[in-house]
Write an enzyme that holds these catalytic residues in place. Sequence first.
Site, mmCIF file in Angstrom:
data_model
loop_
_atom_site.group_PDB
_atom_site.id
_atom_site.type_symbol
_atom_site.label_atom_id
_atom_site.label_comp_id
_atom_site.label_asym_id
_atom_site.label_seq_id
_atom_site.Cartn_x
_atom_site.Cartn_y
_atom_site.Cartn_z
ATOM 1 N N THR A 282 -6.807 -1.416 26.857
ATOM 2 C CA THR A 282 -8.090 -2.029 26.524
ATOM 3 C C THR A 282 -8.487 -1.754 25.080
ATOM 4 O OG1 THR A 282 -8.787 -1.798 28.833
ATOM 5 C CG2 THR A 282 -10.523 -2.182 27.215
ATOM 6 N N GLU A 283 -8.233 -0.543 24.621
ATOM 7 C CA GLU A 283 -8.646 -0.149 23.269
ATOM 8 C C GLU A 283 -7.813 -0.799 22.174
ATOM 9 O OE1 GLU A 283 -11.144 1.563 22.115
ATOM 10 O OE2 GLU A 283 -11.985 2.493 23.905
ATOM 11 N N SER A 284 -6.488 -0.752 22.307
ATOM 12 C CA SER A 284 -5.636 -1.150 21.178
ATOM 13 C C SER A 284 -4.461 -2.045 21.547
ATOM 14 C CB SER A 284 -5.079 0.104 20.497
ATOM 15 O OG SER A 284 -4.136 0.748 21.355
#
Length: 197
Positions: free
Chosen positions: A99-101
């Site tokens: 989700t982040e990167s």
Amino acid sequence: MPRTLFIVLILSLTQEATADIYKYVDSDGRTYYTDEPKNGLYKRIIKSKAIRHTNYFSNTSPRIGRYSSANKMRFAELIAQTAAKHQVDAKLVHAVIQTESAYNSGAVSPKGAVGLMQLMPATAQRFGVMDSTDPNQNVDGGTRYLKHLIAMFEPNIDLAVAAYNAGENAVIKYNNSIPPYPETQNYVRQVLALYNR
């Protein structure tokens, strides 16, 4: 039907390429990522550094989102070892990283979050990360932060995930509940959908 994370990257097979990543969350809470926003509803979330690509693709179209899968495999052992070391479910660490990167170790957000787990400078410093672009340090620091949040909000993993996005003080401010920020609420849904898949 599980929420699907659509990641479309245009990447060169043999040359260096850059890809700023844009994000859009629709009215149903589905999250879409692209490097070619079609309208102003997409928000840039990652400014990528140049990345050298070699054998990540077969003879298929470079528009197919295999970049994330290739990097997921590349970092799988690191994530498994770090998660075991800090006694955090590796599936949760994977969900946060995706989700982040999208497994881009060179990702830098407009707000200054860096690396696989998108550590802000203050968080990196707090957990002893000297170089957030180093995957080993980044995953270690991010996993330790996640463990800290899980312990703080136990047994509610939703709140730990919300705190990873919005900060622990935001969760506390709203009486130990997910803050009423659309970005954070969508983030929690996305991470948990990936975690429970």
